[in-house]
Design a protein around this motif. Structure first.
Motif, mmCIF file in Angstrom:
data_model
loop_
_atom_site.group_PDB
_atom_site.id
_atom_site.type_symbol
_atom_site.label_atom_id
_atom_site.label_comp_id
_atom_site.label_asym_id
_atom_site.label_seq_id
_atom_site.Cartn_x
_atom_site.Cartn_y
_atom_site.Cartn_z
ATOM 1 N N HIS A 102 47.534 37.714 35.952
ATOM 2 C CA HIS A 102 47.790 38.455 34.715
ATOM 3 C C HIS A 102 46.741 38.203 33.622
ATOM 4 O O HIS A 102 46.372 39.119 32.902
ATOM 5 N N LYS A 103 46.263 36.980 33.505
ATOM 6 C CA LYS A 103 45.398 36.597 32.385
ATOM 7 C C LYS A 103 44.117 37.431 32.277
ATOM 8 O O LYS A 103 43.712 37.814 31.189
ATOM 9 N N ASP A 104 43.489 37.722 33.393
ATOM 10 C CA ASP A 104 42.196 38.406 33.364
ATOM 11 C C ASP A 104 42.284 39.895 33.681
ATOM 12 O O ASP A 104 41.293 40.514 34.065
ATOM 13 N N GLY A 105 43.466 40.471 33.521
ATOM 14 C CA GLY A 105 43.597 41.910 33.694
ATOM 15 C C GLY A 105 44.144 42.367 35.022
ATOM 16 O O GLY A 105 44.300 43.561 35.253
ATOM 17 N N GLY A 106 44.411 41.437 35.929
ATOM 18 C CA GLY A 106 45.024 41.805 37.199
ATOM 19 C C GLY A 106 46.532 41.902 37.008
ATOM 20 O O GLY A 106 47.031 41.979 35.891
ATOM 21 N N GLY A 107 47.243 41.866 38.091
ATOM 22 C CA GLY A 107 48.684 41.931 37.990
ATOM 23 C C GLY A 107 49.351 41.429 39.248
ATOM 24 O O GLY A 107 48.737 41.376 40.317
ATOM 25 N N PHE A 108 50.577 41.036 39.115
ATOM 26 C CA PHE A 108 51.393 40.609 40.254
ATOM 27 C C PHE A 108 52.767 41.203 40.026
ATOM 28 O O PHE A 108 53.380 40.974 38.984
ATOM 29 N N TRP A 109 53.208 42.026 40.968
ATOM 30 C CA TRP A 109 54.475 42.730 40.823
ATOM 31 C C TRP A 109 55.432 42.318 41.917
ATOM 32 O O TRP A 109 55.020 41.958 43.022
#
Length: 75
Positions: free
Chosen positions: A50-57
């Protein structure tokens, strides 16, 4: 009976459950000789995704995590 799957961002409070889902798929289903030590990103979803613009859903069925998907941004 209707099943409704909710897809939403998930964070470090799901790390243990994420590991419980991902490792058996990698090791048993696909026969990949990988361990948790080889993928420490799973221990800190917030920093590594999440911190660098990615994501985990997560795919949630009645608040139970039943699947995951992620996008890892390289900076």
């Amino acid at each position: 009976m209707s099943t409704s799957i909710l897809i939403e961002p998930i964070y470090n409070n799901y790390c243990a459950r994420i590991i419980d889902i991902i490792l058996p798929i990698q090791q048993i289903e696909f026969g990949v000789p990988i361990t948790l030590e080889g993928q420490p990103d799973l221990l800190d979803i917030e920093t590594n995704y999440h911190k660098d613009g990615g994501g985990f859903w997560g795919a949630l069925n009645n608040e139970e995590l039943v699947g995951t998907m992620a996008e890892w941004m390289l900076v």
